[in-house]
Design an enzyme around this catalytic site. Structure first.
Site, short mmCIF file in Angstrom:
data_model
loop_
_atom_site.label_atom_id
_atom_site.label_comp_id
_atom_site.label_asym_id
_atom_site.label_seq_id
_atom_site.Cartn_x
_atom_site.Cartn_y
_atom_site.Cartn_z
N ASN A 121 55.57 52.31 -51.43
CA ASN A 121 55.03 52.99 -52.60
C ASN A 121 53.58 53.36 -52.42
OD1 ASN A 121 56.94 53.38 -54.72
ND2 ASN A 121 57.13 51.15 -54.92
N TYR A 144 60.43 54.26 -65.80
CA TYR A 144 58.99 54.35 -65.57
C TYR A 144 58.28 55.33 -66.51
CZ TYR A 144 58.68 51.35 -61.45
OH TYR A 144 58.67 50.27 -60.61
N HIS A 147 59.67 57.93 -60.01
CA HIS A 147 59.24 57.15 -61.17
C HIS A 147 58.88 58.06 -62.34
CE1 HIS A 147 58.22 53.28 -58.67
NE2 HIS A 147 59.47 53.67 -58.53
N ARG A 181 47.36 44.78 -54.96
CA ARG A 181 48.16 45.20 -56.12
C ARG A 181 47.57 44.59 -57.40
NH1 ARG A 181 54.71 44.33 -57.26
NH2 ARG A 181 54.65 45.03 -59.42
N ARG A 215 51.79 41.82 -63.36
CA ARG A 215 53.03 41.75 -62.57
C ARG A 215 52.77 41.21 -61.15
NH1 ARG A 215 58.14 40.46 -62.45
NH2 ARG A 215 59.13 41.35 -60.62
N CYS A 256 63.80 55.87 -53.55
CA CYS A 256 63.44 54.82 -54.51
C CYS A 256 64.70 54.14 -55.03
CB CYS A 256 62.70 55.47 -55.67
SG CYS A 256 62.43 54.39 -57.07
N ASP A 257 64.56 52.84 -55.31
CA ASP A 257 65.74 52.11 -55.80
C ASP A 257 65.84 52.08 -57.32
OD1 ASP A 257 63.72 50.41 -56.49
OD2 ASP A 257 64.54 48.66 -55.48
P1 NAD Z 1 54.62 42.63 -49.26
O1 NAD Z 1 53.14 42.68 -49.30
O2 NAD Z 1 55.32 41.34 -49.42
O3 NAD Z 1 55.13 43.24 -47.86
C1 NAD Z 1 54.55 44.31 -47.21
C2 NAD Z 1 54.34 43.99 -45.74
O4 NAD Z 1 53.76 45.15 -45.13
C3 NAD Z 1 53.40 42.83 -45.46
O5 NAD Z 1 53.99 41.90 -44.59
C4 NAD Z 1 52.19 43.49 -44.80
O6 NAD Z 1 51.57 42.68 -43.83
C5 NAD Z 1 52.80 44.72 -44.20
N1 NAD Z 1 51.87 45.81 -43.96
C6 NAD Z 1 50.88 46.26 -44.76
N2 NAD Z 1 50.27 47.31 -44.22
C7 NAD Z 1 50.88 47.54 -43.03
C8 NAD Z 1 50.71 48.50 -42.01
N3 NAD Z 1 49.77 49.46 -42.10
N4 NAD Z 1 51.51 48.45 -40.93
C9 NAD Z 1 52.46 47.51 -40.83
N5 NAD Z 1 52.68 46.58 -41.77
C10 NAD Z 1 51.90 46.60 -42.86
O7 NAD Z 1 55.12 43.69 -50.35
P2 NAD Z 1 56.51 43.80 -51.13
O8 NAD Z 1 56.29 43.40 -52.53
O9 NAD Z 1 57.58 43.14 -50.37
O10 NAD Z 1 56.73 45.37 -51.13
C11 NAD Z 1 56.85 46.12 -49.93
C12 NAD Z 1 56.81 47.60 -50.22
O11 NAD Z 1 58.05 48.07 -50.73
C13 NAD Z 1 55.79 48.04 -51.25
O12 NAD Z 1 55.24 49.28 -50.86
C14 NAD Z 1 56.59 48.21 -52.50
O13 NAD Z 1 55.93 49.02 -53.43
C15 NAD Z 1 57.81 48.83 -51.90
N6 NAD Z 1 59.04 48.86 -52.70
C16 NAD Z 1 59.60 50.06 -52.90
C17 NAD Z 1 60.77 50.19 -53.58
C18 NAD Z 1 61.34 51.56 -53.82
O14 NAD Z 1 62.32 51.69 -54.49
N7 NAD Z 1 60.75 52.63 -53.32
C19 NAD Z 1 61.41 49.05 -54.06
C20 NAD Z 1 60.82 47.81 -53.84
C21 NAD Z 1 59.63 47.73 -53.14
C1 G6P Z 2 61.38 49.08 -58.65
C2 G6P Z 2 60.77 50.34 -58.13
C3 G6P Z 2 59.95 50.06 -56.92
C4 G6P Z 2 58.91 49.01 -57.21
C5 G6P Z 2 59.58 47.78 -57.75
C6 G6P Z 2 58.54 46.79 -58.22
O1 G6P Z 2 62.32 48.58 -57.78
O2 G6P Z 2 61.71 51.31 -57.80
O3 G6P Z 2 59.35 51.24 -56.50
O4 G6P Z 2 58.20 48.67 -56.05
O5 G6P Z 2 60.38 48.10 -58.84
O6 G6P Z 2 59.13 45.60 -58.48
P1 G6P Z 2 58.31 44.28 -58.60
O7 G6P Z 2 59.37 43.26 -58.81
O8 G6P Z 2 57.56 44.12 -57.29
O9 G6P Z 2 57.39 44.45 -59.76
MN MN Z 3 60.54 53.00 -56.73
#
Ligand code: NAD
Ligand code: G6P
Ligand code: MN
Length: 444
Positions: free
Chosen positions: A148, A267, A201, A94, A287, A170-171
């Site tokens: 994401n 976004y 987004h 990232r 970030r 998405c949250d």
């Molecule tokens: P993070 O790196 O802390 O956690 C991700 C985990 O996934 C890690 O433990 C990693 O080892 C594991 N991983 C990676 N590739 C993998 C695979 N192919 N198979 C199994 N496990 C795998 O990341 P984070 O900051 O906690 O974010 C997690 C995800 O959630 C990200 O994609 C982030 O963008 C997403 N997210 C989405 C929303 C939303 O609203 N859509 C909100 C918050 C976070």
């Molecule tokens: C929001 C979005 C997520 C994104 C997150 C990033 O919650 O909906 O899609 O992953 O923000 O937050 P962060 O704290 O990791 O920058």
């Molecule tokens: Mn999102």
């Protein structure tokens, strides 16, 4: 009596897992669990989180059987839901997504612009793999995906696994609706009934009402025109304790000014004010660095503390309340609640004047039979132009991934509203290819 469910959380080592488990424990009346599993492809990382979660569950919900595994068969067998939040390449990748474009004067963001495209090219592989495990070991399960970049992941699954039972969600709209509730004096964003259209987004609200049908738009518009979604009084919102999120909430004021008929997703600042975002970025500290220095560091330290104390009675890990939408969604599918929620789904006419094959974010009614998108009608020129441009970017990324096409990925970057020219797009692309060698298909 609600039937007890079995869930696997994919991305068990995520910074969000512990908070989500706390939230699931708090919602046992609405969404009871018989089994909860964690799955990750990084054993060490997941173990730290899992050992703490094991203690939390034994103390607070011992009736739930809990295991953590890196074996797909063990993890995906006998589950009703896969809750997926993986990050292919982790936070260090990232950081690269955010810093590489900045070197060329273009904004660096995890889901928007070149960073989002790079992350998309990595995520597709991981999410498709999860779908295949689910289809093999629990073919009747639903995957609720919030990995994401959700738009690109959604488009990739539409093309590559058209029959998969996956819902992308998405949250951000949930968080914005909570901010709206705070502004108009409602307790929760769940008390809001909205009409919204766009992409993940990348969307706009056209209506916001309370449950009695009262129009909340005039009051919200007045507030957003002055403060964006930032509160003018102090509210208890941990997200807004962070300066970078506060800035994003405030900037919604300037995004709103461009179209005062609608209320924007936060976004959109990346597409409407990319110059502002770039100017206010530190190319050496983005970030990703903030998240690694704060959320990631704190959650892992707390998990280790819980394990060394062998109790979580005094833990400060909070139930991710904003994650309750996951329970609402899973509960609607399992128990037929007909919840109205914003989901990322195939358009098929929901936005009448946009490509039926676009993956759009619109309100849907969710029940046992799945989701039914509501009709949002035609969108005006500004939104239509922006949506079609961004949909094409996302489709080009997925085509580039499938065809291993350098040219298509260059086209995607060139078309992105965040990139000024084809020559800058090419420079960024070449740097991203170098950084993503381990993760992207080799482009021809
Ligand atoms: P993070 O790196 O802390 O956690 C991700 C985990 O996934 C890690 O433990 C990693 O080892 C594991 N991983 C990676 N590739 C993998 C695979 N192919 N198979 C199994 N496990 C795998 O990341 P984070 O900051 O906690 O974010 C997690 C995800 O959630 C990200 O994609 C982030 O963008 C997403 N997210 C989405 C929303 C939303 O609203 N859509 C909100 C918050 C976070
Ligand atoms: C929001 C979005 C997520 C994104 C997150 C990033 O919650 O909906 O899609 O992953 O923000 O937050 P962060 O704290 O990791 O920058
Ligand atoms: Mn999102």
């Amino acid at each position: 009596m609600l039937e007890k469910q079995s869930v696997v959380i994919a991305g068990g080592g995520s910074t969000y897992t512990a908070g989500i488990i706390m939230m699931l424990i708090n919602n046992q009346d609405k969404f009871p669990l018989r089994k909860l599993k964690l799955y990750d492809n990084d054993f060490e990382r997941q173990k730290i989180v899992a050992d703490a979660c094991d203690i939390i569950i034994k103390e607070r919900a011992p009736q739930i059987e809990f295991i953590a595994s890196t074996d797909p068969e063990e993890a995906f067998t006998d589950v009703d839901f896969v809750m997926a939040h993986i990050r292919q390449g982790g936070l260090p990748m990232r950081e690269k997504d955010e810093k590489i474009p900045l070197k060329f004067g273009v904004l660096g963001q995890e889901t928007c612009g070149p960073g989002g495209i790079a992350y998309g090219m990595r995520s597709i592989t991981g999410v498709i793999e999860l779908i295949d495990y689910m289809q093999k070991y629990s073919p009747n399960a639903w995957m609720l995906n919030y990995s994401n970049p959700a738009s690109i992941v959604a488009e990739a699954t539409r093309v590559l696994r058209p029959d998969a039972k996956i819902i992308n969600i998405c949250d951000m709209p949930v968080a914005i609706k909570q901010a709206m509730a705070d502004i108009v004096g409602l307790k929760s964003g769940n008390e809001i009934v909205d009409r919204y259209y766009g992409l993940n987004h990348f969307g706009w609200w056209t209506e916001v009402r309370d449950k009695e049908g009262n129009d909340l738009m005039p009051k919200l518009k007045e507030h957003v025109s002055k403060h964006g979604y930032a509160p003018d009084v102090s509210v208890d919102n941990p997200m807004l304790a962070e300066a970078s999120w506060m800035d994003t909430y405030q900037k919604a004021r300037d995004v709103y000014a461009v179209d005062p008929d609608t209320l924007p997703n936060t976004y959109l600042k990346y597409y409407m004010y990319p110059d502002y975002v770039t100017k206010h970025s530190d190319p050496n500290h983005t970030r990703a660095n903030e998240v690694m220095e704060n959320r990631e560091k704190n959650i892992f330290a707390e998990c280790k503390r819980i394990v060394s104390q062998q109790t979580a009675k005094d833990t400060n890990i909070e139930a991710g309340e904003h994650a309750e939408f996951i329970v609402q969604l899973a509960g609607a599918l399992a128990f037929n609640t007909h919840e109205r929620m914003l989901l990322i789904v195939k358009n098929e006419g929901a936005i009448a004047n946009v490509d039926p094959n676009a993956m759009v974010e619109v309100p849907c009614i969710v029940s046992k039979r799945g989701y039914e998108p509501l009709s949002m009608g035609n969108v005006p020129h500004l939104q239509k132009g922006m949506i079609e441009q961004q949909v094409s970017v996302e489709k080009l990324v997925v085509e580039a991934y499938i065809e291993k096409s350098y040219t298509k990925l260059w086209q995607a970057l060139t078309l992105s509203k965040t990139v000024p020219s084809a020559s800058v797009a090419k420079e960024i692309l070449n740097a991203l290819i170098e950084a993503n060698k381990e993760y992207w298909p080799e482009l021809k």
